[in-house]
Design an enzyme around this catalytic site. Structure first.
Site, PDB file in Angstrom:
ATOM      1  N   GLU A  33       0.827  -1.208   0.000  1.00  0.00           N
ATOM      2  CA  GLU A  33       0.000   0.000   0.000  1.00  0.00           C
ATOM      3  C   GLU A  33       0.857   1.253   0.000  1.00  0.00           C
ATOM      4  O   GLU A  33       1.938   1.270   0.576  1.00  0.00           O
ATOM      5  CB  GLU A  33      -0.837   0.055   1.284  1.00  0.00           C
ATOM      6  CG  GLU A  33      -1.819  -1.056   1.422  1.00  0.00           C
ATOM      7  CD  GLU A  33      -2.521  -1.022   2.770  1.00  0.00           C
ATOM      8  OE1 GLU A  33      -2.717   0.073   3.329  1.00  0.00           O
ATOM      9  OE2 GLU A  33      -2.858  -2.102   3.261  1.00  0.00           O
ATOM     10  N   CYS A  85       3.256   8.427   1.214  1.00  0.00           N
ATOM     11  CA  CYS A  85       3.714   7.535   2.271  1.00  0.00           C
ATOM     12  C   CYS A  85       3.923   6.168   1.629  1.00  0.00           C
ATOM     13  O   CYS A  85       2.974   5.576   1.112  1.00  0.00           O
ATOM     14  CB  CYS A  85       2.642   7.483   3.360  1.00  0.00           C
ATOM     15  SG  CYS A  85       2.950   6.245   4.613  1.00  0.00           S
ATOM     16  N   CYS A  87       5.824  -6.956   7.938  1.00  0.00           N
ATOM     17  CA  CYS A  87       6.814  -6.382   8.852  1.00  0.00           C
ATOM     18  C   CYS A  87       7.047  -7.385   9.971  1.00  0.00           C
ATOM     19  O   CYS A  87       6.148  -8.152  10.318  1.00  0.00           O
ATOM     20  CB  CYS A  87       6.253  -5.083   9.433  1.00  0.00           C
ATOM     21  SG  CYS A  87       7.379  -4.213  10.546  1.00  0.00           S
ATOM     22  N   CYS A 107       4.711  -4.631  16.451  1.00  0.00           N
ATOM     23  CA  CYS A 107       4.038  -3.622  17.297  1.00  0.00           C
ATOM     24  C   CYS A 107       2.571  -4.034  17.486  1.00  0.00           C
ATOM     25  O   CYS A 107       1.892  -4.384  16.521  1.00  0.00           O
ATOM     26  CB  CYS A 107       4.134  -2.235  16.669  1.00  0.00           C
ATOM     27  SG  CYS A 107       5.837  -1.662  16.493  1.00  0.00           S
ATOM     28  N   CYS A 137      -0.409  -2.332  15.383  1.00  0.00           N
ATOM     29  CA  CYS A 137      -0.223  -2.106  13.939  1.00  0.00           C
ATOM     30  C   CYS A 137      -0.736  -3.271  13.102  1.00  0.00           C
ATOM     31  O   CYS A 137      -0.443  -4.435  13.391  1.00  0.00           O
ATOM     32  CB  CYS A 137       1.261  -1.880  13.665  1.00  0.00           C
ATOM     33  SG  CYS A 137       1.626  -1.583  11.931  1.00  0.00           S
ATOM     34  N   GLY A 152       6.169  -1.885   6.916  1.00  0.00           N
ATOM     35  CA  GLY A 152       7.576  -2.258   6.969  1.00  0.00           C
ATOM     36  C   GLY A 152       8.412  -1.356   7.853  1.00  0.00           C
ATOM     37  O   GLY A 152       7.989  -0.257   8.214  1.00  0.00           O
ATOM     38  N   SER A 164      10.805   6.940   9.035  1.00  0.00           N
ATOM     39  CA  SER A 164      10.247   6.631  10.356  1.00  0.00           C
ATOM     40  C   SER A 164      10.701   5.249  10.802  1.00  0.00           C
ATOM     41  O   SER A 164      10.619   4.284  10.047  1.00  0.00           O
ATOM     42  CB  SER A 164       8.720   6.682  10.270  1.00  0.00           C
ATOM     43  OG  SER A 164       8.150   6.317  11.496  1.00  0.00           O
ATOM     44  N   SER A 170       9.329   6.254  16.316  1.00  0.00           N
ATOM     45  CA  SER A 170       8.053   5.837  16.893  1.00  0.00           C
ATOM     46  C   SER A 170       8.307   5.486  18.357  1.00  0.00           C
ATOM     47  O   SER A 170       8.803   4.412  18.670  1.00  0.00           O
ATOM     48  CB  SER A 170       7.514   4.615  16.148  1.00  0.00           C
ATOM     49  OG  SER A 170       7.359   4.945  14.786  1.00  0.00           O
ATOM     50  N   LEU A 171       7.980   6.420  19.220  1.00  0.00           N
ATOM     51  CA  LEU A 171       8.304   6.228  20.638  1.00  0.00           C
ATOM     52  C   LEU A 171       7.103   5.621  21.378  1.00  0.00           C
ATOM     53  O   LEU A 171       7.210   4.576  21.993  1.00  0.00           O
ATOM     54  CB  LEU A 171       8.718   7.579  21.240  1.00  0.00           C
ATOM     55  CG  LEU A 171       9.441   7.527  22.575  1.00  0.00           C
ATOM     56  CD1 LEU A 171      10.731   6.726  22.484  1.00  0.00           C
ATOM     57  CD2 LEU A 171       9.736   8.942  23.075  1.00  0.00           C
ATOM     58  N   CYS A 182      -2.111   2.098   8.519  1.00  0.00           N
ATOM     59  CA  CYS A 182      -1.192   1.075   8.021  1.00  0.00           C
ATOM     60  C   CYS A 182      -1.803  -0.297   7.819  1.00  0.00           C
ATOM     61  O   CYS A 182      -2.338  -0.890   8.744  1.00  0.00           O
ATOM     62  CB  CYS A 182      -0.057   0.871   9.014  1.00  0.00           C
ATOM     63  SG  CYS A 182       0.874   2.328   9.300  1.00  0.00           S
TER      64      CYS A 182
HETATM   65  N1  SAH Z   1       8.258   0.752  11.038  1.00  0.00           N
HETATM   66  C1  SAH Z   1       8.349   2.173  11.016  1.00  0.00           C
HETATM   67  C2  SAH Z   1       7.548   2.843   9.930  1.00  0.00           C
HETATM   68  C3  SAH Z   1       6.206   2.287   9.586  1.00  0.00           C
HETATM   69  S1  SAH Z   1       4.931   2.512  10.778  1.00  0.00           S
HETATM   70  C4  SAH Z   1       8.022   2.746  12.379  1.00  0.00           C
HETATM   71  O1  SAH Z   1       7.735   1.973  13.289  1.00  0.00           O
HETATM   72  O2  SAH Z   1       8.127   3.952  12.555  1.00  0.00           O
HETATM   73  C5  SAH Z   1       4.557   4.232  10.658  1.00  0.00           C
HETATM   74  C6  SAH Z   1       3.986   4.846  11.910  1.00  0.00           C
HETATM   75  O3  SAH Z   1       2.630   4.425  12.102  1.00  0.00           O
HETATM   76  C7  SAH Z   1       4.728   4.454  13.177  1.00  0.00           C
HETATM   77  O4  SAH Z   1       4.871   5.550  14.017  1.00  0.00           O
HETATM   78  C8  SAH Z   1       3.795   3.441  13.774  1.00  0.00           C
HETATM   79  O5  SAH Z   1       4.041   3.270  15.136  1.00  0.00           O
HETATM   80  C9  SAH Z   1       2.457   4.053  13.447  1.00  0.00           C
HETATM   81  N2  SAH Z   1       1.298   3.172  13.548  1.00  0.00           N
HETATM   82  C10 SAH Z   1       1.186   1.867  13.265  1.00  0.00           C
HETATM   83  N3  SAH Z   1      -0.064   1.422  13.500  1.00  0.00           N
HETATM   84  C11 SAH Z   1      -0.760   2.487  13.928  1.00  0.00           C
HETATM   85  C12 SAH Z   1      -2.110   2.677  14.350  1.00  0.00           C
HETATM   86  N4  SAH Z   1      -2.980   1.674  14.368  1.00  0.00           N
HETATM   87  N5  SAH Z   1      -2.483   3.931  14.730  1.00  0.00           N
HETATM   88  C13 SAH Z   1      -1.605   4.956  14.709  1.00  0.00           C
HETATM   89  N6  SAH Z   1      -0.322   4.837  14.341  1.00  0.00           N
HETATM   90  C14 SAH Z   1       0.089   3.611  13.961  1.00  0.00           C
END
Ligand code: SAH
Length: 343
Positions: free
Chosen positions: A90, A103, A110, A114, A117, A157, A189, A212-213, A331
């Site tokens: 996507e 984006c 991935c 997380c 996600c 990813g 990111s 992504s903290l 995502c």
């Molecule tokens: N792997 C990388 C980039 C892809 S994810 C990363 O972790 O940064 C892009 C961003 O979307 C990250 O900040 C991730 O934590 C966030 N993200 C993923 N799922 C989400 C959700 N359901 N709601 C809001 N942000 C989300």
């Protein structure tokens, strides 16, 4: 057969040489490709014999548009692309006043795991090549009929888990024969793969690093993001300090707010303690709710007061404008829905 979009100009020159062709043909071919002619036959200034050789060794790996969803206000487009091997990815294009932003995905699936996600639910399928990342941009540009001027590596990813291909992609984006998009218009990111952040800081790039903290303590972060078991917040922040020192670039921190999990005033104070004194900006994102888990979006008043606390401590922050929520823009959702309906 290789995807010609995976080639740099230098590499294509070497290929021309190996074929006893003039090196300057490489630049001509690049010009066609990046001006969106993907058929070797249509490259008018390329001799027939050269075209035949090109066709024998290369294909142009433009991802095929399987589906486009446009939001009601039509400022967000979500693309579902299929790749040469049938895998689906996507990309999202957002139209802003200051230009179009895409984006892109860096991997199929991935492996970071997380909890909130959708892209990671079925793990990693494979890395994308540099050309497959480029292809998302030139394909989307053609589809919307406008230039794309900003890129965020925030789709499916983990870019720093596909590090060498991402570095090659960045050089192709930047090149004057390529997309010619400046590094300051690119944001990468990451969930925080510390050794690669350190390595990236030595590359002398001017891209924006986004981390992504999502939590102010290791304990809580571990509940949301498995990568926190590998690298502590202290280590991530130390790597960010190094990045700022080397590049002078402000770091972006992403903080997805989950109701009752990480959105209280104490969490905001904790975040301030971590970020204090660092050149940074915080993006507060009310989490996108997905089917695969039970994380709930924070109430807006909590988001607002979280933001106010950070501001009172002098930490710059914005509440991210939500775009395209009516079109599964979070995502991995479009891909998952599409795959499920195929079953
Ligand atoms: N792997 C990388 C980039 C892809 S994810 C990363 O972790 O940064 C892009 C961003 O979307 C990250 O900040 C991730 O934590 C966030 N993200 C993923 N799922 C989400 C959700 N359901 N709601 C809001 N942000 C989300």
């Amino acid at each position: 057969m290789e995807n010609i979009l995976d080639f740099t100009l230098e590499e294509l020159k070497l290929w021309m040489k190996s074929q006893k062709e003039s090196e300057f043909r490489a630049k001509q071919v690049m010009d066609w490709l990046y001006k969106e002619t993907w058929d070797f036959e249509l490259m008018k200034n390329i001799p027939k014999t050269t075209k035949e050789k090109l066709k024998k060794d290369f294909y142009v790996g433009i991802p095929k548009v399987e589906r486009v969803q446009q939001s009601k206000d039509s400022d967000t487009y979500k693309f579902l692309f299929s790749l040469e091997d049938g895998n689906l990815i996507e990309s999202v294009v957002m139209k802003y006043n200051h230009g179009n932003t895409i984006c892109i995905s860096t991997q199929v699936g991935c492996r970071m795991g997380c909890k909130f996600c959708a892209s990671t639910v079925e793990g990693l399928v494979r890395n994308l090549s540099a050309g497959e990342m480029i292809g998302q941009i030139i394909s989307a540009q053609k589809e919307i009929g406008e230039r794309i001027s900003n890129i965020v590596l925030m789709g499916s990813g983990e870019p720093l888990d596909n590090y060498s291909n991402v570095l090659k992609f960045l050089s192709l984006v930047n090149a004057d024969y390529g997309l010619n998009i400046g590094q300051r218009h690119i944001t990468l990111s990451t969930c925080g793969i510390v050794p690669n952040i350190m390595d990236l800081s030595e590359k002398n790039l001017q891209i924006t690093l986004a981390i992504s903290l999502h939590a102010p303590s290791d304990e809580l972060r571990k509940e949301m993001m498995p990568i926190a078991n590998k690298y502590t917040i202290d280590e991530v922040i130390e790597a960010c300090r190094e990045y700022v020192k080397r590049t002078n670039r402000r770091i972006t921190f992403e903080y997805a707010l989950v109701r009752g999990v990480n959105d209280t005033p104490d969490h905001a104070k904790g975040l301030h303690n971590i970020l204090n004194g660092l050149l940074c900006h915080v993006n507060l994102i009310p989490i996108n709710e997905i089917e695969e888990n039970s994380f709930k979006k924070s109430y807006y008043e909590n988001v607002k007061s979280f933001s106010n606390i950070l501001t009172s401590y002098g930490i710059e922050n914005t509440i991210r404008r939500e775009m395209g929520t009516d079109i599964d823009a979070a995502c991995g959702q479009l891909r998952r829905r599409h795959m499920k309906s195929d079953l």
